[in-house]
Enzyme design. Structure first.
Site, PDB file in Angstrom:
ATOM      1  N   ARG A 190       0.808  -1.224   0.000  1.00 56.04           N
ATOM      2  CA  ARG A 190       0.000   0.000   0.000  1.00 56.04           C
ATOM      3  C   ARG A 190       0.839   1.271   0.000  1.00 56.04           C
ATOM      4  NH1 ARG A 190      -3.357  -1.334   5.179  1.00 56.04           N
ATOM      5  NH2 ARG A 190      -1.213  -1.873   5.663  1.00 56.04           N
ATOM      6  N   LYS A 224       3.941 -19.325   5.984  1.00 60.09           N
ATOM      7  CA  LYS A 224       3.416 -19.725   7.281  1.00 60.09           C
ATOM      8  C   LYS A 224       3.109 -18.450   8.074  1.00 60.09           C
ATOM      9  CE  LYS A 224       6.803 -19.957  10.815  1.00 60.09           C
ATOM     10  NZ  LYS A 224       7.688 -20.603  11.718  1.00 60.09           N
ATOM     11  N   ASP A 281       7.442 -24.153   3.491  1.00 57.66           N
ATOM     12  CA  ASP A 281       8.036 -24.427   4.793  1.00 57.66           C
ATOM     13  C   ASP A 281       9.542 -24.402   4.523  1.00 57.66           C
ATOM     14  OD1 ASP A 281       9.341 -25.636   6.945  1.00 57.66           O
ATOM     15  OD2 ASP A 281       7.508 -26.661   7.546  1.00 57.66           O
ATOM     16  N   HIS A 282      10.203 -23.340   4.958  1.00 58.25           N
ATOM     17  CA  HIS A 282      11.576 -23.157   4.477  1.00 58.25           C
ATOM     18  C   HIS A 282      12.516 -24.258   4.976  1.00 58.25           C
ATOM     19  CE1 HIS A 282      11.933 -20.925   8.283  1.00 58.25           C
ATOM     20  NE2 HIS A 282      13.188 -21.311   8.260  1.00 58.25           N
ATOM     21  N   LYS A 340      16.055 -26.686   2.930  1.00 54.20           N
ATOM     22  CA  LYS A 340      17.441 -26.781   3.400  1.00 54.20           C
ATOM     23  C   LYS A 340      18.162 -27.930   2.703  1.00 54.20           C
ATOM     24  CE  LYS A 340      16.823 -24.783   7.983  1.00 54.20           C
ATOM     25  NZ  LYS A 340      17.837 -23.736   7.959  1.00 54.20           N
ATOM     26  N   GLU A 398      16.999 -22.834  19.426  1.00 55.81           N
ATOM     27  CA  GLU A 398      17.434 -21.467  19.138  1.00 55.81           C
ATOM     28  C   GLU A 398      18.039 -20.890  20.405  1.00 55.81           C
ATOM     29  OE1 GLU A 398      14.498 -19.100  16.616  1.00 55.81           O
ATOM     30  OE2 GLU A 398      13.259 -20.675  17.468  1.00 55.81           O
ATOM     31  N   ASP A 403       4.105 -22.486  16.109  1.00 57.08           N
ATOM     32  CA  ASP A 403       5.107 -21.793  15.298  1.00 57.08           C
ATOM     33  C   ASP A 403       6.154 -22.746  14.722  1.00 57.08           C
ATOM     34  OD1 ASP A 403       6.155 -19.292  14.326  1.00 57.08           O
ATOM     35  OD2 ASP A 403       7.835 -19.565  15.703  1.00 57.08           O
ATOM     36  N   HIS A 415       7.508 -27.169  10.966  1.00 60.64           N
ATOM     37  CA  HIS A 415       8.889 -27.567  10.656  1.00 60.64           C
ATOM     38  C   HIS A 415       9.243 -28.953  11.202  1.00 60.64           C
ATOM     39  CE1 HIS A 415       9.173 -23.531   9.349  1.00 60.64           C
ATOM     40  NE2 HIS A 415       9.331 -22.986  10.530  1.00 60.64           N
ATOM     41  N   LYS A 449      13.191 -21.705  22.409  1.00 57.93           N
ATOM     42  CA  LYS A 449      13.976 -20.468  22.318  1.00 57.93           C
ATOM     43  C   LYS A 449      14.816 -20.314  23.577  1.00 57.93           C
ATOM     44  CE  LYS A 449      10.873 -18.025  19.241  1.00 57.93           C
ATOM     45  NZ  LYS A 449      11.809 -18.044  18.116  1.00 57.93           N
TER      46      LYS A 449
HETATM   47  P1  NAP Z   1       5.239  -7.342   7.577  1.00 55.94           P
HETATM   48  O1  NAP Z   1       6.628  -6.886   7.817  1.00 55.94           O
HETATM   49  O2  NAP Z   1       4.151  -6.868   8.493  1.00 55.94           O
HETATM   50  O3  NAP Z   1       4.867  -6.910   6.081  1.00 55.94           O
HETATM   51  C1  NAP Z   1       3.565  -6.998   5.584  1.00 55.94           C
HETATM   52  C2  NAP Z   1       3.558  -6.501   4.152  1.00 55.94           C
HETATM   53  O4  NAP Z   1       2.228  -6.538   3.673  1.00 55.94           O
HETATM   54  C3  NAP Z   1       4.029  -5.058   4.006  1.00 55.94           C
HETATM   55  O5  NAP Z   1       4.718  -4.919   2.782  1.00 55.94           O
HETATM   56  C4  NAP Z   1       2.721  -4.302   3.946  1.00 55.94           C
HETATM   57  O6  NAP Z   1       2.935  -3.069   3.299  1.00 55.94           O
HETATM   58  C5  NAP Z   1       1.880  -5.271   3.147  1.00 55.94           C
HETATM   59  N1  NAP Z   1       0.447  -5.080   3.324  1.00 55.94           N
HETATM   60  C6  NAP Z   1      -0.227  -5.021   4.500  1.00 55.94           C
HETATM   61  N2  NAP Z   1      -1.545  -4.809   4.263  1.00 55.94           N
HETATM   62  C7  NAP Z   1      -1.684  -4.735   2.917  1.00 55.94           C
HETATM   63  C8  NAP Z   1      -2.787  -4.533   2.056  1.00 55.94           C
HETATM   64  N3  NAP Z   1      -4.038  -4.334   2.519  1.00 55.94           N
HETATM   65  N4  NAP Z   1      -2.572  -4.520   0.736  1.00 55.94           N
HETATM   66  C9  NAP Z   1      -1.321  -4.713   0.219  1.00 55.94           C
HETATM   67  N5  NAP Z   1      -0.251  -4.907   0.994  1.00 55.94           N
HETATM   68  C10 NAP Z   1      -0.423  -4.918   2.323  1.00 55.94           C
HETATM   69  O7  NAP Z   1       5.135  -8.916   7.557  1.00 55.94           O
HETATM   70  P2  NAP Z   1       6.312  -9.949   7.212  1.00 55.94           P
HETATM   71  O8  NAP Z   1       7.088 -10.193   8.443  1.00 55.94           O
HETATM   72  O9  NAP Z   1       7.027  -9.502   5.994  1.00 55.94           O
HETATM   73  O10 NAP Z   1       5.490 -11.270   6.947  1.00 55.94           O
HETATM   74  C11 NAP Z   1       4.806 -11.521   5.736  1.00 55.94           C
HETATM   75  C12 NAP Z   1       4.244 -12.939   5.786  1.00 55.94           C
HETATM   76  O11 NAP Z   1       5.325 -13.860   5.898  1.00 55.94           O
HETATM   77  C13 NAP Z   1       3.357 -13.213   6.998  1.00 55.94           C
HETATM   78  O12 NAP Z   1       2.386 -14.172   6.640  1.00 55.94           O
HETATM   79  C14 NAP Z   1       4.322 -13.839   8.014  1.00 55.94           C
HETATM   80  O13 NAP Z   1       3.665 -14.650   8.932  1.00 55.94           O
HETATM   81  C15 NAP Z   1       5.190 -14.655   7.077  1.00 55.94           C
HETATM   82  N6  NAP Z   1       6.515 -14.943   7.603  1.00 55.94           N
HETATM   83  C16 NAP Z   1       7.365 -13.958   7.944  1.00 55.94           C
HETATM   84  C17 NAP Z   1       8.634 -14.265   8.410  1.00 55.94           C
HETATM   85  C18 NAP Z   1       9.622 -13.192   8.759  1.00 55.94           C
HETATM   86  O14 NAP Z   1      10.754 -13.539   9.104  1.00 55.94           O
HETATM   87  N7  NAP Z   1       9.278 -11.926   8.690  1.00 55.94           N
HETATM   88  C19 NAP Z   1       9.033 -15.606   8.531  1.00 55.94           C
HETATM   89  C20 NAP Z   1       8.132 -16.614   8.157  1.00 55.94           C
HETATM   90  C21 NAP Z   1       6.891 -16.262   7.694  1.00 55.94           C
HETATM   91  P3  NAP Z   1       1.917  -1.824   3.456  1.00 55.94           P
HETATM   92  O15 NAP Z   1       1.599  -1.699   4.904  1.00 55.94           O
HETATM   93  O16 NAP Z   1       2.642  -0.673   2.864  1.00 55.94           O
HETATM   94  O17 NAP Z   1       0.724  -2.187   2.640  1.00 55.94           O
END
Ligand code: NAP
Length: 484
Positions: free
Chosen positions: A51, A148, A177-178, A182, A216, A235, A240, A331
């Site tokens: 957004r 996930k 599932d990363h 591996k 971890e 989680d 995993h 953890k």
């Molecule tokens: P995040 O940092 O909160 O990022 C969310 C993204 O979605 C942002 O780019 C946000 O940008 C966008 N977004 C939110 N609402 C939106 C909307 N209505 N329309 C379009 N874009 C929208 O989350 P994240 O950590 O990257 O995680 C993303 C996914 O990966 C989640 O399902 C999380 O559970 C999973 N995940 C993350 C990790 C990790 O290490 N971070 C690991 C495993 C899995 P705007 O707010 O600008 O729209």
């Protein structure tokens, strides 16, 4: 021995949530590394969408700083970076509104592979799927990648699957599932099914038990808000560790193809005996003088969320009846170390007498750090003085066995994203697998909630609660030491 890189064909990859944490830390650096490796042909386009208002030039700046911060691979020459960034563009788009969708449709080409990475919260999966169809963007060949957590229980996973299935066939959906990406996890399959040595012994007759540890050393850090709604069971264990369990326990698939492998994994989950409360230990880390405890890192200081879980699982089938699978993850443990240990039974009779001690073979598959495989074998202790036995490791650290470049294999995200482009679903979870895994863990989570039971506190830097040690001690076994 340099790894062979087979370039993939032209593709358009859309990253929904391209400004988020996952895109910054994992997806963009992974794509850059594949670009450096020469795997992405010049005709790949990456379109990020979120957004936030910005143009493509500003997004390239964002991506540049993400890659400089999170790409730790020296093999990537900095002068590749600008070439990679030229393939990136950005569209302001709302998953829940109409903004940006016509622009996205206009930006995509007909012909190349189309993949849509849903790097957003699961609450947006259904909205994205719906709009990809409403705007005529996705076709029957398009692929979607979802992250996930895939649900927080069976009902929510079923709802997510249903939402996606309204617009996409199962063969278009790539649930990441990363752990499955591996190198060592795939090597586990190569070891089992590529050698005649292990498979005949891979059963309850020869294997005493199997241990899976994913430890971890860090705590929840700034992820407390997310983690407190989840906990170690949801989680880590449900996805995993259970995926690792499936790979280690499954029957040999007829072919190394997605349907055959995933059918066998599903059979393992379905064969799991229901968990009894005494087979589960949950813990929560306490603080130290220097580091806060878990309950001080989350909003609800009375939280009952577990940061550690240990389970004794039993697989009720011919191959594994009588061989328990002990799994633990947590953890703030004493080290960051993940491994699978296949502990074979003692030799049926020792010809060397009681004084030479008890010796057994252990096959260890190390996931991190130092990915590699080690087989413990018993030999004679060198030197005079009679027959004394000693266990030594036959160590196959990949870097040592295959040469210095062999440690530079792609990380899980690199491999998995390229698998999406190639259309190979083998290392992704199928919808029925995910649901079956929830079906197995749900009753235990529900029992905790009903009893309002609190996790057992454990010291930061320890191996988890003592009850987890007792889980094995009462069976006359013990966990392997958690060490790097
Ligand atoms: P995040 O940092 O909160 O990022 C969310 C993204 O979605 C942002 O780019 C946000 O940008 C966008 N977004 C939110 N609402 C939106 C909307 N209505 N329309 C379009 N874009 C929208 O989350 P994240 O950590 O990257 O995680 C993303 C996914 O990966 C989640 O399902 C999380 O559970 C999973 N995940 C993350 C990790 C990790 O290490 N971070 C690991 C495993 C899995 P705007 O707010 O600008 O729209």
């Amino acid at each position: 021995m340099a790894s062979r890189v087979i370039p993939v064909g032209p593709f358009d990859l859309v990253i929904f949530g391209g400004t988020g944490d996952l895109a910054r830390r994992k997806i963009l650096p992974a794509l850059f590394r594949r670009f450096c490796a020469g795997q992405m042909c010049g005709d790949a386009r990456i379109i990020s969408a979120a957004r936030a208002e910005m143009d493509s030039a500003a997004y390239r700046d964002f991506a540049r700083s993400a890659i400089l911060e999170f790409d730790d691979n020296d093999a990537c020459a900095a002068d590749n970076l600008e070439g990679f960034l030229e393939q990136l563009s950005y569209i302001t788009l709302d998953a829940r509104g109409d903004t940006g969708w016509p622009a996205l449709k206009g930006a995509l080409r007909e012909g190349p592979v189309q993949a849509f990475y849903f790097s957003v919260g699961p609450g947006l999966f259904g909205d994205l799927a719906e709009r990809l169809h409403k705007y005529g963007i996705a076709g029957p060949e398009s692929r979607i990648v979802v992250e996930k957590p895939f649900g927080r229980d069976l009902a929510s996973a079923q709802a997510l699957n249903k939402g996606l299935a309204q617009h996409f066939d199962e063969n278009q959906i790539y649930r990441i599932d990363h752990y499955l990406g591996k190198e060592t996890v795939q090597n586990l399959m190569a070891i089992r099914f590529g050698n005649t040595l292990f498979e005949p012994l891979w059963n309850a007759q020869y294997v005493d038990h199997i241990q899976i540890t994913v430890a971890e050393s860090v705590g929840v850090g700034t992820r407390g808000g997310y983690y407190d709604k989840s906990g170690a069971m949801r989680d880590m264990m449900q996805n995993h560790l259970m995926q690792l369990l499936c790979l280690i326990a499954m029957e040999p698939p007829a072919k190394f193809d997605p349907a055959a492998v995933r059918d066998e994994k599903l059979k393992v989950i379905r064969a799991l005996d229901p968990l009894e409360p005494e087979d589960v230990v949950r813990g929560q880390y306490e603080g130290t003088d220097e580091r806060p405890g878990y309950c001080d890192q989350v909003e609800n200081h009375d939280t009952r969320t577990e940061t550690f879980i240990a389970i004794k699982a039993r697989i009720g089938n011919w191959r594994w009846a009588g061989t328990p699978f002990y799994m633990r993850t947590g953890k703030r443990l004493k080290a960051r170390a993940s491994e699978i240990a296949v502990v074979f039974k003692d030799a049926p009779h020792s010809i060397f007498g009681a004084t030479t001690g008890r010796h057994r073979n252990i096959l260890t598959i190390r996931l991190q750090p130092n990915e590699g495989i080690e087989l413990g074998v018993t030999i004679k202790e060198p030197g005079p003085g009679g027959m004394r036995l000693v266990d030594v490791p036959l160590d196959m650290s990949f870097a040592e066995a295959l040469g210095p470049d062999s440690g530079d294999f792609p990380d899980a995200y690199e491999r998995l994203i390229m698998d999406v482009v190639r259309g190979d679903q083998t290392l992704f979870m199928r919808g029925d697998e995910v649901e079956a895994a929830w079906e197995w863990v749900d009753p235990i989570i529900e029992a905790w909630q009903e009893a309002d039971s609190a996790p057992i506190l454990y010291d930061s830097g320890s191996s988890g609660p003592d009850d987890a040690l007792r889980l094995m001690h009462k069976d006359g076994r013990r966990w392997r030491e958690i060490k790097t």
